[in-house]
Design a protein around this motif. Structure first.
Motif, PDB file in Angstrom:
ATOM      1  N   ASP A 182       0.830  -1.215   0.000  1.00  0.00           N
ATOM      2  CA  ASP A 182       0.000   0.000   0.000  1.00  0.00           C
ATOM      3  C   ASP A 182       0.857   1.255   0.000  1.00  0.00           C
ATOM      4  O   ASP A 182       0.578   2.220  -0.710  1.00  0.00           O
ATOM      5  CB  ASP A 182      -0.931   0.019   1.218  1.00  0.00           C
ATOM      6  CG  ASP A 182      -2.125  -0.907   1.047  1.00  0.00           C
ATOM      7  OD1 ASP A 182      -2.323  -1.409  -0.086  1.00  0.00           O
ATOM      8  OD2 ASP A 182      -2.850  -1.134   2.029  1.00  0.00           O
ATOM      9  N   ALA A 183       1.919   1.248   0.817  1.00  0.00           N
ATOM     10  CA  ALA A 183       2.741   2.442   0.984  1.00  0.00           C
ATOM     11  C   ALA A 183       3.640   2.711  -0.212  1.00  0.00           C
ATOM     12  O   ALA A 183       3.871   3.863  -0.588  1.00  0.00           O
ATOM     13  CB  ALA A 183       3.588   2.320   2.252  1.00  0.00           C
ATOM     14  N   VAL A 184       4.164   1.650  -0.824  1.00  0.00           N
ATOM     15  CA  VAL A 184       5.187   1.802  -1.875  1.00  0.00           C
ATOM     16  C   VAL A 184       4.587   1.697  -3.276  1.00  0.00           C
ATOM     17  O   VAL A 184       4.949   2.457  -4.175  1.00  0.00           O
ATOM     18  CB  VAL A 184       6.315   0.766  -1.681  1.00  0.00           C
ATOM     19  CG1 VAL A 184       7.345   0.859  -2.800  1.00  0.00           C
ATOM     20  CG2 VAL A 184       6.994   0.975  -0.322  1.00  0.00           C
ATOM     21  N   TRP A 185       3.670   0.748  -3.461  1.00  0.00           N
ATOM     22  CA  TRP A 185       3.070   0.554  -4.787  1.00  0.00           C
ATOM     23  C   TRP A 185       1.746   1.296  -4.933  1.00  0.00           C
ATOM     24  O   TRP A 185       1.349   1.649  -6.024  1.00  0.00           O
ATOM     25  CB  TRP A 185       2.859  -0.937  -5.058  1.00  0.00           C
ATOM     26  CG  TRP A 185       4.096  -1.668  -5.480  1.00  0.00           C
ATOM     27  CD1 TRP A 185       4.492  -1.961  -6.757  1.00  0.00           C
ATOM     28  CD2 TRP A 185       5.108  -2.216  -4.619  1.00  0.00           C
ATOM     29  NE1 TRP A 185       5.684  -2.642  -6.733  1.00  0.00           N
ATOM     30  CE2 TRP A 185       6.093  -2.816  -5.450  1.00  0.00           C
ATOM     31  CE3 TRP A 185       5.290  -2.258  -3.240  1.00  0.00           C
ATOM     32  CZ2 TRP A 185       7.220  -3.446  -4.930  1.00  0.00           C
ATOM     33  CZ3 TRP A 185       6.418  -2.878  -2.724  1.00  0.00           C
ATOM     34  CH2 TRP A 185       7.369  -3.460  -3.563  1.00  0.00           C
ATOM     35  N   VAL A 191      -0.498  -6.026  -6.991  1.00  0.00           N
ATOM     36  CA  VAL A 191       0.821  -6.657  -7.063  1.00  0.00           C
ATOM     37  C   VAL A 191       0.807  -7.813  -6.072  1.00  0.00           C
ATOM     38  O   VAL A 191       0.278  -7.692  -4.961  1.00  0.00           O
ATOM     39  CB  VAL A 191       1.947  -5.652  -6.691  1.00  0.00           C
ATOM     40  CG1 VAL A 191       3.313  -6.321  -6.810  1.00  0.00           C
ATOM     41  CG2 VAL A 191       1.903  -4.425  -7.575  1.00  0.00           C
ATOM     42  N   GLU A 192       1.408  -8.932  -6.450  1.00  0.00           N
ATOM     43  CA  GLU A 192       1.504 -10.074  -5.544  1.00  0.00           C
ATOM     44  C   GLU A 192       2.317  -9.699  -4.310  1.00  0.00           C
ATOM     45  O   GLU A 192       3.329  -9.001  -4.408  1.00  0.00           O
ATOM     46  CB  GLU A 192       2.192 -11.251  -6.256  1.00  0.00           C
ATOM     47  CG  GLU A 192       1.348 -11.917  -7.331  1.00  0.00           C
ATOM     48  CD  GLU A 192       0.305 -12.853  -6.737  1.00  0.00           C
ATOM     49  OE1 GLU A 192       0.374 -13.138  -5.529  1.00  0.00           O
ATOM     50  OE2 GLU A 192      -0.589 -13.273  -7.493  1.00  0.00           O
ATOM     51  N   ALA A 193       1.874 -10.167  -3.142  1.00  0.00           N
ATOM     52  CA  ALA A 193       2.574  -9.842  -1.895  1.00  0.00           C
ATOM     53  C   ALA A 193       4.030 -10.307  -1.934  1.00  0.00           C
ATOM     54  O   ALA A 193       4.917  -9.649  -1.383  1.00  0.00           O
ATOM     55  CB  ALA A 193       1.845 -10.480  -0.717  1.00  0.00           C
ATOM     56  N   ARG A 194       4.299 -11.419  -2.622  1.00  0.00           N
ATOM     57  CA  ARG A 194       5.668 -11.951  -2.689  1.00  0.00           C
ATOM     58  C   ARG A 194       6.604 -11.020  -3.456  1.00  0.00           C
ATOM     59  O   ARG A 194       7.825 -11.126  -3.355  1.00  0.00           O
ATOM     60  CB  ARG A 194       5.664 -13.339  -3.334  1.00  0.00           C
ATOM     61  CG  ARG A 194       5.041 -14.410  -2.461  1.00  0.00           C
ATOM     62  CD  ARG A 194       5.945 -14.765  -1.293  1.00  0.00           C
ATOM     63  NE  ARG A 194       5.297 -15.660  -0.342  1.00  0.00           N
ATOM     64  CZ  ARG A 194       5.842 -16.074   0.794  1.00  0.00           C
ATOM     65  NH1 ARG A 194       7.050 -15.620   1.130  1.00  0.00           N
ATOM     66  NH2 ARG A 194       5.202 -16.867   1.605  1.00  0.00           N
TER      67      ARG A 194
END
Length: 230
Positions: A182-185, A191-194
């Motif tokens: 949430d903060a960066v993308w 986007v996949e958590a991995r």
């Protein structure tokens, strides 16, 4: 470092979302109000460090919101940047005379708005406008987009830079993959958590040269933290 909070008061949904997304990318905590009445309520509940205030608003106009805030002792010095489609000099003067600290005419770039916010915070609340963060042996210049460790220049991709910037603003705090996404993308990007693991790996590789220790701590089942002295 205290994360500055910004209240965006804008009734145009698309613009409000765009501003929130970009200002959060800059590292601010952002709340949104869609009319002047709601803005005044939010300020009463939790006073932000700065307000980005549209001139033309439903219920209570931006000019009136500005006037009321300037009339209260507790919000007299609250930084306000006004946004407006009005470009006439008389309108700009009226906005500034009402108490706005700066004035931006639509359309404008989010890069310019971010620069104006930094300038106003530097002038009025200098402790909230750190362009250069230092945590332990790490230094990040968020304007020049430069990173150094022990004086050594480190070259990072844009995602790794945003990731490091976010972690350096909250040293010691553990963030889950979802929180970092949430903060960066951004919360509206899938986007996949991995993917976070991949970028943390790249960041670690760039930061750990010549036998230097790993500044990023992995917390099992919880996430990642920047483990340096602040």
């Amino acid at each position: 470092m205290t994360v500055p909070s910004i209240l965006v008061v804008e009734d145009e949904d698309a613009l409000a979302t765009l501003l929130q997304y970009n200002l959060e990318k800059e590292g601010y905590q952002v709340a949104v109000a869609q009319d002047g009445e709601e803005a005044l309520v939010q300020v009463d509940e939790r006073q932000p460090d700065l307000i980005v205030l549209d001139w033309m608003l439903p219920k209570v106009s931006g000019i009136e919101v500005c006037r009321r805030l300037r009339g209260r002792v507790e919000t007299r010095n609250l930084p306000i940047i006004m946004l407006t489609a009005r470009g006439e000099e008389t309108d700009r003067i009226r906005g500034l005379d009402t108490g706005a600290d700066d004035y931006l005419t639509k359309p404008f770039s989010t890069v310019e708005l971010a620069a104006r916010i930094r300038a106003v915070l530097r002038r009025i609340r200098p402790g909230l406008a750190e362009d250069v963060l230092r945590r332990g042996d790490l230094t990040i210049d968020r304007v020049a987009h430069r990173v150094k460790r022990n004086g050594r220049e480190i070259h990072l991709g844009p995602t790794e830079f945003r990731l490091l910037s976010h972690l350096m603003q909250h040293p010691g705090r553990v963030f889950s993959r979802e929180q970092l996404l949430d903060a960066v993308w951004g919360s509206d990007v899938y986007v996949e958590a991995r993917t976070v693991d991949v970028h943390v790996g790249r960041l670690r590789k760039a930061l750990m040269k010549d036998g230097e220790t790993d500044p990023i701590r992995t917390v099992r089942s919880a996430g990642y933290s920047l483990d340096v002295e602040s």
